[in-house]
Design a protein around this motif. Structure first.
Motif, PDB file in Angstrom:
ATOM      1  N   HIS A   1      38.436  -0.937 -83.806  1.00  0.00           N
ATOM      2  CA  HIS A   1      38.773  -1.362 -82.401  1.00  0.00           C
ATOM      3  C   HIS A   1      37.889  -2.122 -81.531  1.00  0.00           C
ATOM      4  O   HIS A   1      38.045  -3.193 -81.103  1.00  0.00           O
ATOM      5  N   MET A   2      36.778  -1.516 -81.509  1.00  0.00           N
ATOM      6  CA  MET A   2      35.421  -1.912 -80.727  1.00  0.00           C
ATOM      7  C   MET A   2      35.086  -3.259 -81.172  1.00  0.00           C
ATOM      8  O   MET A   2      34.652  -4.303 -80.530  1.00  0.00           O
ATOM      9  N   LYS A   3      35.075  -3.430 -82.436  1.00  0.00           N
ATOM     10  CA  LYS A   3      34.649  -4.636 -83.080  1.00  0.00           C
ATOM     11  C   LYS A   3      35.441  -5.812 -82.664  1.00  0.00           C
ATOM     12  O   LYS A   3      35.194  -6.881 -82.246  1.00  0.00           O
ATOM     13  N   ASN A   4      36.759  -5.372 -82.556  1.00  0.00           N
ATOM     14  CA  ASN A   4      37.904  -6.346 -82.042  1.00  0.00           C
ATOM     15  C   ASN A   4      37.734  -6.594 -80.718  1.00  0.00           C
ATOM     16  O   ASN A   4      37.806  -7.852 -80.118  1.00  0.00           O
ATOM     17  N   VAL A   5      37.335  -5.709 -79.786  1.00  0.00           N
ATOM     18  CA  VAL A   5      37.107  -5.857 -78.402  1.00  0.00           C
ATOM     19  C   VAL A   5      35.847  -6.905 -78.136  1.00  0.00           C
ATOM     20  O   VAL A   5      36.055  -7.933 -77.402  1.00  0.00           O
ATOM     21  N   ILE A   6      35.017  -6.905 -78.903  1.00  0.00           N
ATOM     22  CA  ILE A   6      33.630  -7.807 -78.871  1.00  0.00           C
ATOM     23  C   ILE A   6      34.044  -9.229 -79.442  1.00  0.00           C
ATOM     24  O   ILE A   6      33.818 -10.162 -78.692  1.00  0.00           O
ATOM     25  N   LEU A   7      34.809  -9.178 -80.521  1.00  0.00           N
ATOM     26  CA  LEU A   7      35.311 -10.646 -80.782  1.00  0.00           C
ATOM     27  C   LEU A   7      36.281 -11.195 -79.498  1.00  0.00           C
ATOM     28  O   LEU A   7      36.129 -12.340 -79.349  1.00  0.00           O
ATOM     29  N   GLN A   8      36.828 -10.545 -78.689  1.00  0.00           N
ATOM     30  CA  GLN A   8      37.628 -11.017 -77.434  1.00  0.00           C
ATOM     31  C   GLN A   8      36.686 -11.290 -76.264  1.00  0.00           C
ATOM     32  O   GLN A   8      37.055 -11.281 -75.229  1.00  0.00           O
ATOM     33  N   LYS A   9      35.321 -11.053 -76.758  1.00  0.00           N
ATOM     34  CA  LYS A   9      34.412 -10.970 -75.386  1.00  0.00           C
ATOM     35  C   LYS A   9      34.307  -9.846 -74.207  1.00  0.00           C
ATOM     36  O   LYS A   9      33.994 -10.240 -73.220  1.00  0.00           O
ATOM     37  N   GLY A  10      34.881  -8.655 -74.905  1.00  0.00           N
ATOM     38  CA  GLY A  10      34.892  -7.416 -73.924  1.00  0.00           C
ATOM     39  C   GLY A  10      33.445  -6.896 -74.232  1.00  0.00           C
ATOM     40  O   GLY A  10      32.594  -7.169 -75.200  1.00  0.00           O
ATOM     41  N   ILE A  11      33.182  -5.602 -73.516  1.00  0.00           N
ATOM     42  CA  ILE A  11      31.960  -5.006 -73.828  1.00  0.00           C
ATOM     43  C   ILE A  11      32.356  -3.869 -74.144  1.00  0.00           C
ATOM     44  O   ILE A  11      33.048  -2.878 -73.659  1.00  0.00           O
ATOM     45  N   ALA A  12      31.776  -3.317 -75.471  1.00  0.00           N
ATOM     46  CA  ALA A  12      32.030  -2.043 -75.984  1.00  0.00           C
ATOM     47  C   ALA A  12      30.780  -1.334 -76.108  1.00  0.00           C
ATOM     48  O   ALA A  12      29.690  -1.729 -76.423  1.00  0.00           O
ATOM     49  N   PHE A  13      30.946   0.098 -75.847  1.00  0.00           N
ATOM     50  CA  PHE A  13      29.872   1.072 -75.890  1.00  0.00           C
ATOM     51  C   PHE A  13      30.330   2.416 -75.974  1.00  0.00           C
ATOM     52  O   PHE A  13      31.374   2.763 -75.999  1.00  0.00           O
ATOM     53  N   PHE A  14      29.075   3.150 -76.191  1.00  0.00           N
ATOM     54  CA  PHE A  14      29.505   4.695 -76.376  1.00  0.00           C
ATOM     55  C   PHE A  14      28.546   5.242 -75.183  1.00  0.00           C
ATOM     56  O   PHE A  14      27.644   4.909 -75.047  1.00  0.00           O
ATOM     57  N   ILE A  15      29.307   6.342 -74.885  1.00  0.00           N
ATOM     58  CA  ILE A  15      28.392   7.192 -73.912  1.00  0.00           C
ATOM     59  C   ILE A  15      28.169   8.559 -74.532  1.00  0.00           C
ATOM     60  O   ILE A  15      29.417   9.416 -75.081  1.00  0.00           O
ATOM     61  N   ILE A  16      27.013   8.682 -75.178  1.00  0.00           N
ATOM     62  CA  ILE A  16      26.713  10.047 -76.051  1.00  0.00           C
ATOM     63  C   ILE A  16      25.938  10.854 -75.098  1.00  0.00           C
ATOM     64  O   ILE A  16      24.999  10.599 -74.516  1.00  0.00           O
ATOM     65  N   ARG A  17      26.578  12.112 -75.136  1.00  0.00           N
ATOM     66  CA  ARG A  17      25.752  13.376 -74.360  1.00  0.00           C
ATOM     67  C   ARG A  17      25.271  14.373 -75.179  1.00  0.00           C
ATOM     68  O   ARG A  17      26.111  14.819 -76.296  1.00  0.00           O
ATOM     69  N   PHE A  18      24.004  14.498 -75.252  1.00  0.00           N
ATOM     70  CA  PHE A  18      23.348  15.687 -75.881  1.00  0.00           C
ATOM     71  C   PHE A  18      23.685  16.824 -74.731  1.00  0.00           C
ATOM     72  O   PHE A  18      22.704  17.044 -73.892  1.00  0.00           O
ATOM     73  N   SER A  19      24.595  17.556 -74.994  1.00  0.00           N
ATOM     74  CA  SER A  19      24.952  18.707 -74.145  1.00  0.00           C
ATOM     75  C   SER A  19      23.998  19.786 -73.893  1.00  0.00           C
ATOM     76  O   SER A  19      23.769  20.122 -72.568  1.00  0.00           O
ATOM     77  N   ARG A  20      23.303  20.153 -75.040  1.00  0.00           N
ATOM     78  CA  ARG A  20      22.272  21.391 -74.763  1.00  0.00           C
ATOM     79  C   ARG A  20      20.919  20.752 -73.874  1.00  0.00           C
ATOM     80  O   ARG A  20      20.328  21.526 -73.478  1.00  0.00           O
ATOM     81  N   LEU A  21      20.695  19.315 -74.164  1.00  0.00           N
ATOM     82  CA  LEU A  21      19.400  18.757 -73.421  1.00  0.00           C
ATOM     83  C   LEU A  21      19.947  18.218 -72.180  1.00  0.00           C
ATOM     84  O   LEU A  21      19.269  17.801 -71.183  1.00  0.00           O
ATOM     85  N   ASP A  22      21.253  18.192 -71.762  1.00  0.00           N
ATOM     86  CA  ASP A  22      21.890  17.295 -70.664  1.00  0.00           C
ATOM     87  C   ASP A  22      21.410  16.131 -70.340  1.00  0.00           C
ATOM     88  O   ASP A  22      20.981  15.703 -69.441  1.00  0.00           O
ATOM     89  N   ARG A  23      21.404  15.327 -71.591  1.00  0.00           N
ATOM     90  CA  ARG A  23      20.941  13.845 -71.571  1.00  0.00           C
ATOM     91  C   ARG A  23      22.005  12.911 -72.156  1.00  0.00           C
ATOM     92  O   ARG A  23      22.541  13.384 -72.978  1.00  0.00           O
ATOM     93  N   TYR A  24      22.082  11.961 -71.377  1.00  0.00           N
ATOM     94  CA  TYR A  24      23.230  10.949 -71.336  1.00  0.00           C
ATOM     95  C   TYR A  24      22.666   9.583 -72.052  1.00  0.00           C
ATOM     96  O   TYR A  24      21.968   9.104 -71.332  1.00  0.00           O
ATOM     97  N   PHE A  25      23.226   8.987 -72.962  1.00  0.00           N
ATOM     98  CA  PHE A  25      22.719   7.532 -73.462  1.00  0.00           C
ATOM     99  C   PHE A  25      23.750   6.748 -73.700  1.00  0.00           C
ATOM    100  O   PHE A  25      24.859   6.866 -74.156  1.00  0.00           O
TER     101      PHE A  25
END
Lengths: 221, 221
Positions: free
Chosen positions: A127-151
């Protein structure tokens, strides 16, 4: 009179260093800063903040359900009596920010050193590959919950790791790689997780990637 | 040998004009061209077509459900045993097409002369207004189901009618107004309802409206 920390533990002057639990224990037992909230709560709060201030219009999609049986009791609302969870065909979040279409998936891990790729489904990448083909912006929000860090992690980083895994490579993305290649967001009060700050940073870069992909597509046609 | 029409009725040479039912009857009893499909079916087909051919990535959002009780029978999938329909906070469809964020609501009416505004909710208009502030493209797909006519209707047309209704004006938009101001799409085989054709037509115009709105917003701040 006994003075207490906000978590209810008694304060003893000068003993802080001594009382500090071992690092491993602390990370396991105490949820620093995020007070038991899930990443979904964080993002709902953030999206409300963005919406109220007319910064962006981003929403979580409802969970897809296959409804089998509905009852209509008189004088009250319809009740769903039999339904099943369906596999979502897209990511969880999408919307619009300043003319850009944003599309992302939010995932958290209890792991402290790497993000296991089993948290992600092949159809989401598709799905995200297709979003990028349509010039959308695709990303992940990854949380390391025990470290409380967000990437905030651009799509190509996850896609590359996935491809390597399929060729027999490692089944996770190491924390160090997030530190080096993703954008870390420190949780704050308002907005809770200011991910648009990060999106703004990689928007130019993403567009270069997208345009290259687009021209390759055109060549292929 | 008897020759039959695709609907099973026998063909009698030269009697077509005579056999044609009265106009009113025909519209009521026979579903021309659309073979009992709903607007949602039409749009799902269209969106699959767009997705498969990498023309656009547009999806219908799942219906939002408040889940109260879930059972986990052994060896089978989780069953939702009590749940309620919630009011959606956005429109039904959104996605990305060639760098544009698209957001729309699809509505059908059995009425043959006008579209009743009671089919639209205030919160949907609020959402679409916000989409336009973010430079997205918001519109309605209105189907007059008994006429099998489809109108791609830019947001401002519906918004104006709504405002007039709130000031005591009429509670519907007459068919003639759609004919004059919206873009009509003839249903076809593939894609079923080629609404992007219409969106392409009003995209420049919409952007002018958006930019004006944006500068007004900036002035107000």
């Amino acid at each position: 009179m006994m003075i207490r920390y906000p978590n209810g533990k008694p304060y003893k002057a000068g003993t802080e260093e001594v009382q500090k639990p071992k690092k491993k224990q602390a990370l396991k037992d105490i949820n620093f800063g995020n007070r038991g909230k899930t990443l979904e709560d964080d993002l709902n709060e953030t999206n409300s903040y963005y919406l109220q201030r007319q910064i962006a219009n981003i929403h979580k999609k409802p969970v897809p359900i296959q409804i089998v049986k509905v009852e209509y009791p008189s004088r009250s609302a319809a009740v769903i009596r039999e339904a099943y969870f369906r596999t979502p065909s897209t990511t969880d979040y999408n919307g619009v920010w300043n003319g850009y279409y944003l599309d992302f998936e939010a995932k958290e891990t209890e792991n402290k050193t790497s993000f296991p790729l089993k948290n992600i489904h092949a159809h989401q990448l598709e799905h995200m590959k297709n979003v990028i083909l349509q010039k959308g912006i695709a990303f992940f929000i990854i949380r390391f919950s025990r470290l409380d860090r967000y990437f905030i992690t651009p799509f190509p980083i996850v896609e590359n790791a996935w491809q390597q895994m399929e060729q027999g490579g490692r089944k996770s993305i190491p924390l160090q790689q997030f530190e080096a290649q993703a954008i870390e967001i420190k949780p704050s009060y308002q907005p809770r997780i200011d991910y648009l700050q990060a999106v703004q940073q990689f928007v130019c870069e993403s567009f270069t990637i997208m345009e290259n992909t687009q021209s390759e597509e055109i060549k292929r046609d």
